[in-house]
Design a protein around this motif. Structure first.
Motif, PDB file in Angstrom:
ATOM      1  N   GLU A 151       0.834  -1.204   0.000  1.00 54.08           N
ATOM      2  CA  GLU A 151       0.000   0.000   0.000  1.00 54.08           C
ATOM      3  C   GLU A 151       0.865   1.249   0.000  1.00 54.08           C
ATOM      4  O   GLU A 151       0.581   2.224  -0.711  1.00 54.08           O
ATOM      5  CB  GLU A 151      -0.931  -0.008   1.216  1.00 54.08           C
ATOM      6  N   PHE A 188       2.119   2.101  -3.294  1.00 54.65           N
ATOM      7  CA  PHE A 188       1.004   2.337  -4.210  1.00 54.65           C
ATOM      8  C   PHE A 188       0.760   1.192  -5.191  1.00 54.65           C
ATOM      9  O   PHE A 188       0.396   1.402  -6.345  1.00 54.65           O
ATOM     10  CB  PHE A 188       1.147   3.678  -4.953  1.00 54.65           C
ATOM     11  N   PHE A 201      -4.654  -1.416  -2.590  1.00 55.62           N
ATOM     12  CA  PHE A 201      -5.584  -0.527  -1.891  1.00 55.62           C
ATOM     13  C   PHE A 201      -6.405  -1.342  -0.901  1.00 55.62           C
ATOM     14  O   PHE A 201      -6.746  -2.495  -1.162  1.00 55.62           O
ATOM     15  CB  PHE A 201      -6.496   0.223  -2.873  1.00 55.62           C
ATOM     16  N   GLN A 209      -7.657  -6.369   1.296  1.00 56.55           N
ATOM     17  CA  GLN A 209      -6.797  -5.632   0.369  1.00 56.55           C
ATOM     18  C   GLN A 209      -6.887  -6.248  -1.021  1.00 56.55           C
ATOM     19  O   GLN A 209      -6.922  -7.471  -1.172  1.00 56.55           O
ATOM     20  CB  GLN A 209      -5.343  -5.690   0.854  1.00 56.55           C
ATOM     21  N   TYR A 230      -4.698  -6.266  -4.506  1.00 58.41           N
ATOM     22  CA  TYR A 230      -3.331  -5.993  -4.955  1.00 58.41           C
ATOM     23  C   TYR A 230      -3.305  -6.070  -6.476  1.00 58.41           C
ATOM     24  O   TYR A 230      -3.695  -7.082  -7.074  1.00 58.41           O
ATOM     25  CB  TYR A 230      -2.396  -7.043  -4.344  1.00 58.41           C
TER      26      TYR A 230
END
Length: 518
Positions: free
Chosen positions: A96, A99, A102, A114, A116
């Motif tokens: 995260e 970047f 999220f 999450q 990915y």
């Protein structure tokens, strides 16, 4: 009667290995592959706030296009990875922060869920040139025989432009210009130190428009007035220590590949550069407001890393057996030694569990505005053994050390205000000449990460296996154990009277994997 257009069948391409076919109407060969993976992870529970179970479903798509030219093979390679991850440990905070992922935002998914999505690789190769997103040319062993792949070694995908010269006899040399963003770890920030210094809810609320509580801009504090004849600051101003990029990382590697195995020597240079002062002033050792005044903006510093590794094939034991050995040393470039990998990268401070945190920074700014580079080193070993063609296992161990200058834990040599606590109104409430001895702030430490796995491959390209990991951090002193109610006393005396202390933190994790490659 009109004849139908001839059908152009897909033709097998053997020039570049198995699995390639010609794209119809071209002389380019294409190979499409990928992976589907399920993983379940169990982690020993350390607090009621942590999950013991985690799950991951991962999909990978590889596209490899190659064309023969008079200058050699023209290649383009792309790899996409998409994963759904849950659980406090399979959910990756590092991804995260870089970047690539999220998180969920619901009351039960904020810390647990999450998605990915990553372009893991996307590069072009031609006439010795590699350009795009690829594995750093510094890397040698990069978790090759592991499930977790979070050991203490360099393992970074980054954007790069490189040239490799091949000399014959298995020797090659590479010079690479690489994106430094994926190699950065923070400069020490007092806006999030934790047990001492400026902490959320117990700090000046704003300075120069910067909210200290949110820590949106990482801040360090530099003295702009001092007790005469000393380096003890009586006033300090806030410096934005979010790193800026001027120069890329430069990496060089000399490599040998032969029938017996491979060897590599590598080196890297990494720039560290801060922002400017945010304005405002405070007093780090006495009550009242700080005084207006300038302080020097730190000059850019240049960290470096050197390393070497060797892989030896062991066919005398069993076909496919290998042993890996590697070591690295760095100043101001912790990503290249991998010492920050197990707790998680791009964090001012973190820990294995919740007992205590250690700082994971490439540099610290002292109270006179000088960048002090963090020293680190690491070593690793791994062994892969095939018991039968269907059964194999690996054992591996990695060890590293992070060293901070002890003077950085004193009011005369460390960041301005590091030893000070603040009232809600923003005035210093207490001061010691050294950081609380029961605090882990800017403490050097040793770290170990190792384990083993067992994998069954009943048919080709199918792996079913389990891996167990043990990780541990040692400190040179006893600090407050937050898992048992310990608090670092403001006065620097004792553990605070509310709990116990510890000098280490450790954890055990196990992961089950089912994976099909194609």
């Amino acid at each position: 009667m009109r004849k139908a257009a001839p059908v152009e069948y897909v033709r097998v391409c053997t020039a570049h290995g198995a699995g390639f076919f010609y794209i119809p109407g071209t002389d380019t060969c294409l190979r499409v592959g990928g992976r589907a993976r399920f993983e379940y992870q169990y982690t020993q529970q350390n607090t009621r706030n942590s999950s013991v179970s985690g799950y991951r479903g991962l999909g990978r798509l590889n596209i490899d296009a190659r064309t023969s030219t008079p200058y050699g093979t023209l290649r383009a390679f792309v790899r996409f990875e998409i994963a759904s991850r849950t659980g406090g440990y399979l959910k990756s905070g590092t991804q995260e922060r870089y970047f690539n992922a999220f998180p969920g935002f619901g009351p039960d998914t904020t810390r647990e869920g999450q998605k990915y999505v990553d372009i893991d690789k996307a590069f072009v190769q031609f006439a010795g040139i590699t350009a795009g997103r690829a594995q750093s040319f510094f890397d040698f062993y990069a978790g090759d025989v592991e499930f977790f792949g979070a050991g203490i070694y360099s393992n970074a995908n980054t954007n790069l432009l490189a040239y490799t010269a091949t000399f014959g006899g298995g020797f090659s040399a590479t010079i690479s210009m690489e994106d430094p963003v994926y190699r950065r770890n923070p400069i020490f920030s007092q806006a999030s130190t934790g047990p001492v210094g400026l902490t959320a809810g117990n700090a000046p609320q704003a300075q120069g428009g910067v909210n200290f509580v949110s820590g949106a801009i990482p801040l360090a504090f530099v003295g702009n007035a001092f007790i005469p004849g000393t380096t003890i600051p009586t006033s300090a101003i806030a410096l934005d220590v979010g790193q800026r990029g001027y120069l890329p990382d430069f990496v060089g590697a000399l490599r040998y590949d032969g029938a017996w195995g491979s060897a590599q020597a590598m080196a890297a240079v990494h720039e560290i550069r801060t922002g400017a002062y945010t304005g405002g002033a405070f007093s780090p050792i006495v009550g009242g407001a700080g005084v207006a005044g300038a302080a020097p903006i730190p000059d850019a510093a240049y960290g470096f890393a050197v390393g070497g590794g060797v892989k030896v094939n062991l066919p005398m034991l069993a076909p496919g057996d290998q042993i890996w050995l590697q070591g690295a040393y760095a100043q101001g470039a912790g990503s290249y030694t991998g010492v920050f990998n197990p707790p998680g990268q791009e964090l001012n401070a973190s820990g294995i569990t919740n007992r205590f945190t250690v700082n994971q920074v490439d540099a610290v700014i002292d109270n006179q505005g000088r960048l002090n580079l963090t020293e680190s080193w690491s070593v690793m070993a791994a062994l892969l053994h095939y018991w039968t063609p269907e059964w194999r296992s690996a054992v591996f161990g990695t060890y590293g050390q992070v060293n901070y200058d002890p003077r950085l834990r004193t009011i005369a040599g460390g960041p301005a205000g590091i030893t000070t606590t603040f009232t809600a109104a923003g005035a210093p409430a207490a001061t010691s000449l050294a950081v609380n001895p029961n605090s882990s702030v800017l403490s050097s430490y040793d770290i170990f990460y190792g384990g083993g796995n067992l994998i069954w491959s009943p048919v080709r390209d199918l792996d079913i296996g389990v891996e167990v990991i043990y990780q541990r951090i040692w400190l040179p002193r006893t600090v407050a154990d937050a898992n048992r109610g310990g608090t670092a006393a403001v006065s620097g005396v004792g553990i605070g009277g509310t709990g116990r202390g510890t000098s280490f933190d450790d954890n055990i994790m196990a992961r089950l994997r089912v994976q099909r490659d194609f």
